[in-house]
Write a protein that holds these residues in place. Structure first.
Motif, PDB file in Angstrom:
ATOM      1  N   VAL A 785      36.039  -7.064  40.465  1.00 54.52           N
ATOM      2  CA  VAL A 785      35.378  -8.186  41.400  1.00 54.52           C
ATOM      3  C   VAL A 785      33.985  -7.762  41.953  1.00 54.52           C
ATOM      4  CG1 VAL A 785      35.139  -9.554  42.275  1.00 54.52           C
ATOM      5  CG2 VAL A 785      37.568  -8.450  41.339  1.00 54.52           C
ATOM      6  N   GLY A 786      32.960  -8.418  41.302  1.00 51.26           N
ATOM      7  CA  GLY A 786      31.924  -8.299  42.007  1.00 51.26           C
ATOM      8  C   GLY A 786      31.197  -8.872  42.295  1.00 51.26           C
ATOM      9  N   ALA A 787      30.358  -8.560  43.590  1.00 44.60           N
ATOM     10  CA  ALA A 787      29.521  -9.729  44.498  1.00 44.60           C
ATOM     11  C   ALA A 787      28.609  -9.513  45.347  1.00 44.60           C
ATOM     12  CB  ALA A 787      30.223 -10.749  45.151  1.00 44.60           C
ATOM     13  N   LEU A 788      27.105 -10.032  44.604  1.00 49.71           N
ATOM     14  CA  LEU A 788      26.110  -9.624  44.946  1.00 49.71           C
ATOM     15  C   LEU A 788      25.138 -11.265  45.470  1.00 49.71           C
ATOM     16  CD1 LEU A 788      24.890  -7.915  41.717  1.00 49.71           C
ATOM     17  CD2 LEU A 788      25.663  -6.762  43.794  1.00 49.71           C
ATOM     18  N   ILE A 789      24.870 -11.003  46.593  1.00 49.76           N
ATOM     19  CA  ILE A 789      24.646 -12.210  47.260  1.00 49.76           C
ATOM     20  C   ILE A 789      22.760 -11.449  47.774  1.00 49.76           C
ATOM     21  CG2 ILE A 789      23.890 -13.419  49.643  1.00 49.76           C
ATOM     22  CD1 ILE A 789      27.351 -13.067  49.868  1.00 49.76           C
ATOM     23  N   SER A 790      21.885 -12.438  47.532  1.00 49.64           N
ATOM     24  CA  SER A 790      19.769 -12.460  47.631  1.00 49.64           C
ATOM     25  C   SER A 790      19.116 -12.841  48.812  1.00 49.64           C
ATOM     26  CB  SER A 790      19.653 -11.966  46.267  1.00 49.64           C
ATOM     27  OG  SER A 790      18.656 -11.865  46.697  1.00 49.64           O
ATOM     28  N   VAL A 853      34.349 -10.279  51.251  1.00 47.00           N
ATOM     29  CA  VAL A 853      34.075 -11.026  49.711  1.00 47.00           C
ATOM     30  C   VAL A 853      35.625 -10.334  49.458  1.00 47.00           C
ATOM     31  CG1 VAL A 853      33.701  -9.542  47.575  1.00 47.00           C
ATOM     32  CG2 VAL A 853      32.268 -10.263  49.125  1.00 47.00           C
ATOM     33  N   GLU A 854      36.437  -9.368  50.304  1.00 49.70           N
ATOM     34  CA  GLU A 854      37.526  -8.932  49.761  1.00 49.70           C
ATOM     35  C   GLU A 854      38.896 -10.191  50.200  1.00 49.70           C
ATOM     36  OE1 GLU A 854      35.098  -4.922  50.357  1.00 49.70           O
ATOM     37  OE2 GLU A 854      35.314  -7.533  51.891  1.00 49.70           O
ATOM     38  N   LYS A 855      38.739 -10.607  51.041  1.00 53.54           N
ATOM     39  CA  LYS A 855      39.290 -11.310  51.879  1.00 53.54           C
ATOM     40  C   LYS A 855      39.164 -12.670  51.028  1.00 53.54           C
ATOM     41  CE  LYS A 855      40.382 -14.681  55.620  1.00 53.54           C
ATOM     42  NZ  LYS A 855      40.072 -15.228  57.137  1.00 53.54           N
ATOM     43  N   VAL A 856      38.679 -13.680  50.614  1.00 50.99           N
ATOM     44  CA  VAL A 856      38.256 -14.189  49.752  1.00 50.99           C
ATOM     45  C   VAL A 856      39.294 -13.619  47.901  1.00 50.99           C
ATOM     46  CG1 VAL A 856      36.735 -15.370  48.027  1.00 50.99           C
ATOM     47  CG2 VAL A 856      36.365 -15.654  50.114  1.00 50.99           C
ATOM     48  N   VAL A 857      38.731 -12.644  47.396  1.00 55.04           N
ATOM     49  CA  VAL A 857      39.031 -11.903  46.699  1.00 55.04           C
ATOM     50  C   VAL A 857      40.883 -12.367  46.710  1.00 55.04           C
ATOM     51  CG1 VAL A 857      39.607 -10.229  44.729  1.00 55.04           C
ATOM     52  CG2 VAL A 857      37.906 -11.149  45.899  1.00 55.04           C
TER      53      VAL A 857
END
Length: 861
Positions: A785-790, A853-857
């Motif tokens: 799973v990937g999550a990128l924030i900008s 992010v880890e907690k949400v996943v």
């Protein structure tokens, strides 16, 4: 007594003797091509003395503006170094045109000097021509001058001549000795400052013929000239002309500008030079001359550069001359209003010229010092002509300026070698400027070798027709060309800027091309290729036929120069004067005096005004062969490049323009068609150039511009396409560079319940770009799973991705993950299971969102 009072007293005295007080003629004599500058009061009455003109008065008096810096009257070297020579001066004068003569002239001169101005009689001396017993006797009987104060001198001092031939006569000069030994005749005409000439009475009674023989004139004239500056010095009891109120305001201003007192002789000389020269420059420029490279323009340039160079001697190292014009205008503008009216124009011309010269002056002086240093080592005392020429050609040093600098150092210059180098340069310029219609190059100075059957001048018919039945009145064969003189011809010979005509001579069925024209002794010589059949011979009938299409194009361009001249004077100011022209079939070139570059608005206004006047259908009125004085009274402007005789031609278009001109013209302004300016530029300090087209020339110009536009349009399309490609390439390169951020994220993954997590903050310019990052991350991360924030501007962008295996096996969804992360930054979002985006408003929540992010996943597992 002030100088203004002295001048006024002179006028009032002769007004009381029934003289008409006339205005000074311009110091630039545009109506007399034999003179660079007006150098005597009689110049404006020259036609009267020659018997070619008349006035409505027989007695006159005035003050005449004069400049003497060239030829016989050249006072430049003395100026500033003595106290009574000047380049510019005023000459008070009174004249009799066949009215009174010697008795009155002598009696009135003595009356004014001794009774009105109270000059001491014992200090006055009169000189007469050695054979003029009449004048000698009149001095003894009409005045109470001491008889031993009347001296006789020869032709050099006491005989006046206008030229080698023509009106002339004896003169009687009045001198004043201001020294202690004032009763000693040895000082008269000795060139000493103690004893100076103040008034010259010229008695014009003879005419000298070509053999040098004198003949009595039917009418005898009086022409007197008094040096105004000199008489002011005498009446104001000053030892120097420069100490009078004529010069003192200028010298005071020079002292203020330089911070140098007018006390030491080494300081006085440059101040006197500057004060004198600014007068010459101001009056000449106000009357229409401008500094340049030829003729009177070059004389003015020499004067200005001499003044600028002398300024260096009193610490005036930056342009300063224009700052003196206001003082001069204030002091003399009442008597000579033209310098007040042209004040700003004069200042700008002088400032521009001085700034241009200053740029090279320092380097030139430096080179001069190097030359002197080398010569001192060799113990030489003559500056080589090559060095003098280099200073002239490269640094703009007139030869007399170099000569002055050399003299100050105890050197002389090799003027002979300098002259040779100048001649070589002129020859190169002549060779470079030769433009003819063919390779024919015939130079004629006389009619030697011609078979002439008539000495009569060729009658020019080209004002009225372009085809004339003629007879050969003269013929000469010159190598491969025939030189043909006709009794009458429609061919115009180059003059006043208008180029030669071309065309043909028709003899029976033969057509001979006219490739060149010349005029010698008023004979028009038609130059044609060699006639192998020997068709041409004196007395032969021919038809002279001008190329009509070409001539019409020339006439359109010539006529419009008159309209352009008038428009320039109306829009830019009446100081504008023509300074040169070229009128050909393809275009016209018009040079004019103006101190700044006309603005785009002014150029548009000039062009519009010309075209408005052309559309008025103004008829051309050709005043031919009218007396010169009559033309001047009509108000005709004098046109550059023409030499005016007793009879002149004037070209008038309606009420708009009227000028002296000997060229050929259209019959109506509408025949010119449209006028279009194609360029405007500077060609010299204070001189600008307009190039333009008319008629068919405008059509060609428009066609060429449209063709250029079409080519530019194709080129623009090509450039736009190239631009798009380049922009895409640049975009791809930038994206590739930014995608490098993912390498770090891929190398530092974490895990949640056995699932790999790839997360991090990246730089992206838009949501589309961030989405592209998400695609790239999903392709490279494998299972996970990937999550990128900008932070995009002042908002938050999020993209989440999930690999296909986790979507299928773990039922994970990118849309649900991104929606939960968005809540942490005050936003919302969603999307498909494999990739989804979201946005938020709270950029401060980005770190917390990344950390969770880890907690949400994990919550979805």
């Amino acid at each position: 007594m002030t100088s203004n009072q002295i001048r006024k007293q002179f006028w009032e005295f002769f007004k009381g003797k029934k003289h008409k007080i006339v205005s000074s003629a311009p110091v630039v004599p545009f109506d007399d091509p034999t003179l660079l500058f007006t150098n005597a009061g009689m110049n404006q009455f020259k036609d009267v003395f020659l018997g070619t003109g008349k006035r409505d008065y027989k007695r006159a008096a005035d003050t005449q503006k004069c400049i003497r810096v060239s030829g016989k009257h050249n006072d430049l070297e003395e100026v500033g170094h003595d106290t009574y020579h000047h380049t510019f001066f005023e000459m008070l004068g009174n004249w009799s045109f066949g009215d009174y003569y010697k008795p009155e002239a002598i009696e009135w001169a003595w009356e004014l000097l001794t009774e009105v101005w109270k000059l001491p009689k014992e200090r006055l001396w009169a000189t007469v021509y050695k054979d003029d017993d009449e004048a000698n006797k009149l001095w003894k009987t009409k005045t109470d001058i001491k008889h031993n104060h009347i001296l006789k001198f020869g032709e050099k001092d006491n005989f006046w001549e206008m030229g080698d031939t023509g009106p002339c006569g004896p003169c009687s000069e009045i001198h004043i000795n201001l020294g202690d030994d004032f009763d000693n005749p040895e000082y008269v005409n000795a060139g000493t400052p103690e004893c100076i000439e103040i008034w010259n009475l010229v008695f014009i009674q003879y005419n000298r013929d070509e053999n040098g023989v004198l003949h009595d004139l039917p009418a005898k004239h009086v022409d007197t000239g008094m040096g105004f500056e000199r008489v002011c010095a005498v009446l104001q009891k000053k030892n120097s002309n420069y100490d009078t109120d004529i010069f003192s305001p200028l010298i005071e201003e020079i002292s203020i500008l330089s911070k140098v007192s007018y006390e030491k002789e080494e300081d006085k000389i440059p101040m006197r030079v500057i004060a004198d020269h600014i007068r010459a420059l101001t009056f000449a420029i106000a009357d229409g001359a401008v500094p340049g490279n030829e003729g009177r323009g070059y004389v003015l340039r020499r004067i200005l550069r001499r003044a600028a160079r002398y300024g260096r001697k009193i610490n005036l190292n930056e342009p300063f001359l224009s700052k003196l014009v206001d003082v001069l205008s204030a002091n003399m503008g009442e008597v000579f209003p033209e310098i007040k009216e042209k004040n700003d124009y004069v200042k700008k011309v002088i400032q521009g010229e001085e700034e241009s010269f200053n740029a090279t002056l320092d380097r030139g002086i430096e080179l001069f010092e190097e030359i002197v240093k080398k010569l001192n080592k060799k113990k030489g005392k003559i500056i080589p002509g090559e060095d003098v020429f280099k200073l002239y050609d490269t640094f703009g040093f007139p030869v007399d300026l170099t000569n002055i600098m050399a003299t100050e150092k105890g050197f002389s210059i090799d003027e002979v070698k300098f002259g040779e180098l100048m001649d070589q340069q002129k020859e190169r310029a002549r060779e470079a400027s030769k433009e003819k219609f063919s390779s024919v190059n015939v130079v004629l100075n006389d009619l030697k070798g011609f078979k002439l059957i008539s000495p009569e001048p060729t009658v020019f018919t080209g004002y009225d027709e372009l085809e004339t039945n003629s007879k050969v009145s003269g013929f000469k064969r010159d190598n491969e060309t025939d030189l043909v003189i006709l009794d009458q011809s429609p061919f115009y010979v180059e003059a006043g800027g208008q180029v030669d005509d071309t065309g043909f001579l028709l003899i029976n069925d033969n057509k001979l091309k006219v490739v060149d024209l010349q005029k010698v002794d008023n004979q028009i010589i038609h130059i044609v290729p060699n006639d192998k059949q020997k068709l041409i011979e004196p007395g032969k009938e021919v038809i002279a036929e001008v190329d009509s299409n070409r001539r019409w194009d020339i006439m359109r361009n010539h006529s419009v120069t008159h309209f352009l001249h008038a428009a320039l004077r109306k829009i830019l100011g009446t100081h504008v004067q023509q300074a040169g022209s070229y009128v050909g079939p393809d275009h016209l070139r018009f040079d004019f005096t103006h101190f700044t570059k006309p603005s785009p608005e002014e150029m548009k206004e000039i062009e519009t005004l010309v075209n408005e006047q052309l559309r008025r259908n103004l008829p051309m009125i050709h005043h031919r062969n009218i007396p010169f004085e009559e033309a001047k009274k009509m108000g005709a402007l004098m046109f550059f490049g023409d030499k005016y005789g007793d009879k002149v031609n004037v070209v008038q278009f309606g009420d708009y323009t009227m000028e002296f001109c000997g060229g050929t013209h259209v019959k109506n302004s509408s025949e010119i068609g449209l006028f279009k300016i194609i360029s405007e530029s500077s060609i010299a300090s204070g001189v600008r150039r307009i190039e333009a087209v008319t008629g068919a020339g405008v059509e060609k110009y428009i066609q060429s511009q449209l063709e250029h536009m079409k080519q530019f349009s194709h080129r623009i399309d090509e450039l736009l396409e190239t631009k798009k490609k380049l922009e895409k390439e640049i975009s791809d390169l930038k994206l590739k560079e930014k995608l490098g951020q993912l390498d770090h994220i891929l190398s530092l993954h974490s895990e949640e319940k056995g699932i790999k997590i790839f997360k991090g903050k990246v730089q992206a310019d838009s949501m589309d770009e961030l989405k592209s990052f998400g695609d790239e991350l999903r392709n490279k991360m494998g299972s996970g799973v990937g999550a990128l924030i900008s932070q995009i501007e002042d908002k938050v962008g999020i993209v989440a991705v999930v690999s296909d295996d986790l979507i299928k096996e773990k039922k994970l969804s990118a849309g649900k993950i991104v929606a939960e992360l968005a809540k942490l930054v005050g936003g919302a979002g969603g999307g498909r299971p494999h990739l989804a985006t979201a946005g938020g408003k709270d950029v401060s929540g980005i770190p917390a969102a990344i950390s969770k992010v880890e907690k949400v996943v994990g919550e979805f597992l």
